[in-house]
Scaffold this motif. Structure first.
Motif, short mmCIF file in Angstrom:
data_model
loop_
_atom_site.label_atom_id
_atom_site.label_comp_id
_atom_site.label_asym_id
_atom_site.label_seq_id
_atom_site.Cartn_x
_atom_site.Cartn_y
_atom_site.Cartn_z
N SER A 292 44.69 32.90 31.52
CA SER A 292 45.23 32.46 32.81
C SER A 292 44.60 33.30 33.91
O SER A 292 44.33 34.48 33.73
N LEU A 293 44.34 32.65 35.02
CA LEU A 293 43.72 33.35 36.15
C LEU A 293 44.73 34.29 36.80
O LEU A 293 45.89 33.91 37.00
N PRO A 294 44.30 35.50 37.13
CA PRO A 294 45.22 36.43 37.81
C PRO A 294 45.64 35.88 39.18
O PRO A 294 44.83 35.30 39.89
N VAL A 295 46.90 36.03 39.49
CA VAL A 295 47.40 35.62 40.80
C VAL A 295 47.34 36.85 41.71
O VAL A 295 47.86 37.91 41.38
N VAL A 296 46.65 36.70 42.83
CA VAL A 296 46.50 37.80 43.78
C VAL A 296 47.19 37.41 45.07
O VAL A 296 46.97 36.32 45.61
N THR A 297 48.03 38.29 45.57
CA THR A 297 48.73 38.03 46.83
C THR A 297 47.82 38.40 48.00
O THR A 297 46.89 39.20 47.86
N TRP A 298 48.15 37.84 49.15
CA TRP A 298 47.37 38.16 50.34
C TRP A 298 47.47 39.62 50.75
O TRP A 298 46.46 40.21 51.16
#
Length: 188
Positions: free
Chosen positions: A69-75
Protein backbone atom coordinates in the motif's frame (compact mmCIF):
# COMPACT_ATOMS: atom_id res chain seq x y z
CA UNK A 1 -1.55 11.75 -12.04
CA UNK A 2 -1.55 14.75 -14.40
CA UNK A 3 -2.24 17.07 -11.45
CA UNK A 4 0.67 15.54 -9.52
CA UNK A 5 3.05 16.06 -12.46
CA UNK A 6 1.96 19.67 -12.97
CA UNK A 7 2.31 20.58 -9.29
CA UNK A 8 5.69 18.83 -9.01
CA UNK A 9 6.87 20.72 -12.10
CA UNK A 10 5.68 24.04 -10.68
CA UNK A 11 7.31 23.24 -7.33
CA UNK A 12 10.63 22.58 -9.07
CA UNK A 13 10.47 25.61 -11.31
CA UNK A 14 9.59 28.02 -8.53
CA UNK A 15 10.90 26.74 -5.21
CA UNK A 16 13.70 24.50 -6.54
CA UNK A 17 15.09 27.26 -8.71
CA UNK A 18 14.77 29.75 -5.84
CA UNK A 19 16.78 27.40 -3.63
CA UNK A 20 19.33 27.07 -6.44
CA UNK A 21 19.71 30.83 -6.52
CA UNK A 22 21.15 30.60 -2.98
CA UNK A 23 24.19 28.94 -4.55
CA UNK A 24 24.46 31.55 -7.29
CA UNK A 25 24.19 34.56 -5.01
CA UNK A 26 26.48 33.16 -2.32
CA UNK A 27 29.22 32.41 -4.83
CA UNK A 28 29.08 28.64 -4.24
CA UNK A 29 28.37 28.36 -7.97
CA UNK A 30 29.27 31.89 -9.07
CA UNK A 31 27.20 33.84 -11.59
CA UNK A 32 29.33 34.31 -14.71
CA UNK A 33 28.76 35.27 -18.35
CA UNK A 34 28.01 31.60 -19.06
CA UNK A 35 26.17 30.79 -15.81
CA UNK A 36 23.75 33.68 -15.47
CA UNK A 37 21.46 34.43 -12.55
CA UNK A 38 19.22 31.34 -12.28
CA UNK A 39 16.21 33.56 -11.62
CA UNK A 40 16.68 35.03 -15.11
CA UNK A 41 17.59 31.79 -16.91
CA UNK A 42 14.57 29.97 -18.38
CA UNK A 43 16.59 26.74 -18.79
CA UNK A 44 17.20 26.65 -15.02
CA UNK A 45 13.44 26.70 -14.44
CA UNK A 46 12.94 23.83 -16.90
CA UNK A 47 15.80 21.84 -15.37
CA UNK A 48 14.48 22.12 -11.82
CA UNK A 49 10.90 21.46 -12.93
CA UNK A 50 11.93 18.29 -14.75
CA UNK A 51 14.10 17.18 -11.83
CA UNK A 52 11.21 17.61 -9.39
CA UNK A 53 8.86 15.57 -11.57
CA UNK A 54 11.50 12.85 -11.99
CA UNK A 55 12.21 12.63 -8.25
CA UNK A 56 8.53 12.61 -7.30
CA UNK A 57 7.52 10.00 -9.86
CA UNK A 58 10.52 7.82 -8.99
CA UNK A 59 9.43 7.80 -5.35
CA UNK A 60 5.86 6.90 -6.31
CA UNK A 61 7.13 4.17 -8.66
CA UNK A 62 9.30 2.67 -5.91
CA UNK A 63 6.37 2.90 -3.49
CA UNK A 64 4.11 1.01 -5.89
CA UNK A 65 6.78 -1.61 -6.64
CA UNK A 66 8.10 -2.22 -3.12
CA UNK A 67 5.05 -1.72 -0.89
CA UNK A 68 1.62 -3.31 -0.88
CA UNK A 69 0.00 0.00 0.00
CA UNK A 70 1.22 3.48 -0.79
CA UNK A 71 2.22 5.55 2.24
CA UNK A 72 -0.23 8.32 3.07
CA UNK A 73 1.56 11.61 3.62
CA UNK A 74 -0.18 14.60 5.17
CA UNK A 75 0.36 18.13 3.96
CA UNK A 76 2.00 19.22 7.24
CA UNK A 77 4.58 16.45 6.76
CA UNK A 78 5.21 17.39 3.14
CA UNK A 79 5.52 21.10 3.96
CA UNK A 80 7.81 20.31 6.89
CA UNK A 81 10.08 18.25 4.63
CA UNK A 82 10.17 21.08 2.08
CA UNK A 83 11.02 23.57 4.82
CA UNK A 84 13.82 21.30 6.00
CA UNK A 85 15.13 21.16 2.42
CA UNK A 86 15.17 24.96 2.32
CA UNK A 87 17.13 25.17 5.57
CA UNK A 88 19.78 22.72 4.38
CA UNK A 89 19.92 24.18 0.86
CA UNK A 90 20.62 27.55 2.44
CA UNK A 91 23.23 25.93 4.71
CA UNK A 92 25.01 24.50 1.66
CA UNK A 93 25.24 28.02 0.23
CA UNK A 94 27.07 29.37 3.29
CA UNK A 95 30.41 29.68 1.52
CA UNK A 96 31.99 31.14 4.66
CA UNK A 97 31.70 27.63 6.11
CA UNK A 98 34.28 25.11 4.97
CA UNK A 99 33.28 22.23 2.72
CA UNK A 100 34.00 19.75 5.52
CA UNK A 101 31.57 21.53 7.86
CA UNK A 102 28.93 21.77 5.11
CA UNK A 103 29.40 18.03 4.50
CA UNK A 104 28.76 17.29 8.19
CA UNK A 105 25.73 19.60 8.23
CA UNK A 106 24.22 17.92 5.15
CA UNK A 107 24.91 14.40 6.44
CA UNK A 108 23.04 15.43 9.59
CA UNK A 109 20.30 16.96 7.40
CA UNK A 110 19.88 13.78 5.38
CA UNK A 111 19.69 11.62 8.50
CA UNK A 112 17.20 14.07 10.03
CA UNK A 113 15.06 14.08 6.87
CA UNK A 114 14.97 10.28 6.83
CA UNK A 115 14.20 9.97 10.55
CA UNK A 116 11.52 12.67 10.56
CA UNK A 117 9.85 12.07 7.23
CA UNK A 118 10.61 8.78 5.54
CA UNK A 119 12.41 5.65 6.68
CA UNK A 120 11.02 3.47 3.90
CA UNK A 121 13.16 1.40 1.55
CA UNK A 122 11.62 3.19 -1.43
CA UNK A 123 12.71 6.59 -0.08
CA UNK A 124 16.25 5.37 0.62
CA UNK A 125 16.56 3.80 -2.83
CA UNK A 126 15.19 6.93 -4.50
CA UNK A 127 17.59 9.13 -2.50
CA UNK A 128 20.55 6.94 -3.45
CA UNK A 129 19.63 6.93 -7.13
CA UNK A 130 18.93 10.68 -7.19
CA UNK A 131 22.24 11.39 -5.39
CA UNK A 132 24.16 9.36 -7.97
CA UNK A 133 22.36 10.68 -11.07
CA UNK A 134 22.19 14.28 -9.84
CA UNK A 135 25.87 14.40 -8.91
CA UNK A 136 26.85 12.76 -12.22
CA UNK A 137 24.76 15.35 -14.10
CA UNK A 138 26.48 18.18 -12.24
CA UNK A 139 29.91 16.70 -13.02
CA UNK A 140 28.87 16.72 -16.68
CA UNK A 141 27.62 20.32 -16.46
CA UNK A 142 30.86 21.46 -14.80
CA UNK A 143 33.03 19.70 -17.40
CA UNK A 144 30.93 21.08 -20.26
CA UNK A 145 31.61 24.61 -18.98
CA UNK A 146 28.05 25.51 -17.92
CA UNK A 147 29.23 26.56 -14.45
CA UNK A 148 31.78 25.71 -11.82
CA UNK A 149 31.93 25.26 -8.07
CA UNK A 150 33.97 27.85 -6.20
CA UNK A 151 35.57 25.13 -4.02
CA UNK A 152 35.43 21.83 -5.91
CA UNK A 153 36.78 18.73 -4.23
CA UNK A 154 36.37 15.87 -6.69
CA UNK A 155 35.68 15.89 -10.44
CA UNK A 156 34.65 19.55 -10.25
CA UNK A 157 31.98 19.21 -7.54
CA UNK A 158 31.88 19.06 -3.74
CA UNK A 159 31.68 16.04 -1.46
CA UNK A 160 28.50 17.34 0.13
CA UNK A 161 26.49 17.48 -3.10
CA UNK A 162 25.07 13.90 -2.95
CA UNK A 163 23.66 14.57 0.53
CA UNK A 164 21.89 17.69 -0.71
CA UNK A 165 20.38 15.55 -3.46
CA UNK A 166 19.36 13.00 -0.82
CA UNK A 167 17.53 15.62 1.23
CA UNK A 168 15.89 16.92 -1.96
CA UNK A 169 14.75 13.41 -2.82
CA UNK A 170 13.13 12.82 0.59
CA UNK A 171 11.39 16.22 0.53
CA UNK A 172 10.17 15.99 -3.06
CA UNK A 173 9.05 12.40 -2.43
CA UNK A 174 6.94 13.64 0.48
CA UNK A 175 5.34 16.26 -1.78
CA UNK A 176 4.60 13.62 -4.44
CA UNK A 177 3.04 11.33 -1.84
CA UNK A 178 0.89 14.12 -0.40
CA UNK A 179 -0.35 14.90 -3.90
CA UNK A 180 -1.01 11.19 -4.58
CA UNK A 181 -2.85 10.90 -1.25
CA UNK A 182 -5.04 13.86 -2.22
CA UNK A 183 -5.79 12.27 -5.59
CA UNK A 184 -6.94 9.05 -3.89
CA UNK A 185 -9.28 11.02 -1.59
CA UNK A 186 -10.85 12.84 -4.54
CA UNK A 187 -11.74 9.65 -6.46
CA UNK A 188 -15.29 8.42 -5.76
Amino acid sequence: MFRTIVILFLFGTLLGNAFNSFHAFSGTIPVTAVHINPLLDWSSYLLFGAASVSIGLLTLLFDKTLHKSLPVVTWPNALGALGLLGVFYLSSACIFLGNALILLILIFGFILAVLLYDRSLSALLAALLIAIVGTAAEIYFVHSGMYYYARPQIMGVTYWLPFLYGISSVATGQLARALASDSKKQKP
